[in-house]
Design an enzyme around this catalytic site. Sequence first.
Site, PDB file in Angstrom:
ATOM      1  NE  ARG A  98      -3.453  -0.097   2.727  1.00  0.00           N
ATOM      2  CZ  ARG A  98      -4.081  -0.432   3.847  1.00  0.00           C
ATOM      3  NH1 ARG A  98      -4.041   0.354   4.908  1.00  0.00           N
ATOM      4  NH2 ARG A  98      -4.751  -1.567   3.927  1.00  0.00           N
ATOM      5  CB  SER A 185      -8.203  -1.267   3.458  1.00  0.00           C
ATOM      6  OG  SER A 185      -7.610  -2.509   3.137  1.00  0.00           O
TER       7      SER A 185
END
Length: 280
Positions: A98, A185
């Site tokens: 990420r 997310s």
Amino acid sequence: MASSLFPLKPDTAVAAAFVRSRTPTATPPSALPRSLPFPHHISVAPLGHRHRPRLVVVKPAAAASSSPLSAAAYASFAIKSVPTKAIEGQKTGTSGLRKKVKAFMQENYLANWIQALFNSLPPEDYKGGLLVLGGDGRYFNREAAQIIIKIAAGNGVGKILVGKDGILSTPAVSAANGGFIMSASHNPGGPDYDWGIKFNYSSGQPAPESITDKIYGNTLSISEIKVADIPDIDLSSHGVTSFGHFSVEVVDPVADYIELMERVFDFELIRSLLSRSDFR
């Protein structure tokens, strides 16, 4: 010197997610490792520019073999071996990576990580197999999907099942027993915010640390990327696009997932509860 694989264009897709497939696979329902009754036709095999890429023209295999085949056995297209170099900061966390969108848009940043992942897996986990691809619809997902598809084909994956417009829910990919999830997310999306890539392993679980450690190690030593010389896939329409023994199926990201949820939960009972006058 590293070579840039893919031109980047803005992506403004924003939406929710899930999964559907229309084409049966060879794996019987009884062979699926998940106990959840996901629709039976979904199955997954266990899982600069001055240097010209080296082209290796390959043809379909003449006969089936019981041992894992090379990427050449599954393709009828050229596979480009594109020189690259290691990029710092690709330490893989819980099943993935990420970063800010602008980091992933750097030359070969995502491509390096995807190739490092394939370099970390046993060939029998993906050669000729099926992997699922989808995400939450955030900025950069469409471009990323094209990169992932071409590298998967270049490494011998048999089929990619991808949600329309690159959209697919995380639970849907997990229920389908493995693949790529393009999501950061709960982190915000957009050109100035976050993007992420996760890999779910053979039974749908997040890639274990034994795999993520290998991915990171391979990002530090990577020198080439194997990419199929195929055009971008139209992700806006349902259907199958085939290149020899490799195919991409764009599927409805909602219908089969709703079918699954109706098996897991009693929708009528929930509806009757919510419609009661004394429900608070």
